[in-house]
Design a protein around this motif. Structure first.
Motif: not given
Length: 187
Positions: A66, A69-70, A92
């Motif tokens: 997460a 990806k952020k 996320f």
């Protein structure tokens, strides 16, 4: 001493002394300044927690994904915010299937060392509160290097996202799924 009263003195050339000092300083500085990596950020965060008698955070792969990806999203869409494009940091985390009871997010951009990142967070009351939150049990860090457009000028940077959380108890997760299933049946 030799038999003629003269002392034998080993003269170390000044260049050798300077080289030793430089190597010593480099070793000293490098032991306190590490590259910005997920592992180094986690270690620095946990040092801060342990210095205050808090449990260290355990790395959770879903939180790490997460956070990565952020960081990637911020580089790709050129923003540096907790909330952007109608998405919260929690989106996320939830998108990775991590069900949390509490969660927090810290962001950093443009630092050269992991210690610089965590030091900046510790100097900010809100970020410090996340690092030292005794409720948090797990952590994920996403580090992405890329180009960020700052006031019309492209700048190479390192963007770091740190997400800390505690998972919901399994019983709570099951209860919520059952409740949601009943709710879906009667809609």
């Amino acid at each position: 001493m030799t038999g003629d009263g003269n002392k034998n003195i080993n003269i170390v050339p000044a260049v050798t002394i300077i080289a030793l000092v430089v190597v010593s300083l480099t070793t000293f500085v490098s032991s306190y300044a590490s590259e910005i990596t997920s592992e180094n950020i986690v270690n620095a965060v946990n040092k801060e927690r342990e210095a205050r008698f808090l449990q260290p955070l355990k790395v959770n792969p879903r939180l790490e994904t997460a956070a990565k990806k952020k960081s990637t999203d911020m580089i790709v869409r050129n923003y540096f915010e907790h909330y952007a494009f109608n998405m919260s940091p929690w989106a996320f985390i939830l998108n990775e299937g991590y069900q949390y009871s509490v969660a927090g997010e810290n962001l950093a951009m443009g630092y050269k060392t992991a210690e610089g990142v965590v030091g900046a967070w510790m100097n900010s009351p809100a970020h410090r509160a996340n690092i030292l939150n005794p409720e948090f049990q797990e952590i994920g860090v996403g580090v992405v290097k890329g180009e960020y457009n700052d006031n019309g000028q492209a700048v190479d940077t390192t963007l770091t996202t740190e997400m800390s959380a505690t998972p919901k108890p399994v019983v709570t997760q099951i209860f919520e799924r059952i409740t949601q299933a009943f709710s879906d049946l009667f809609q």
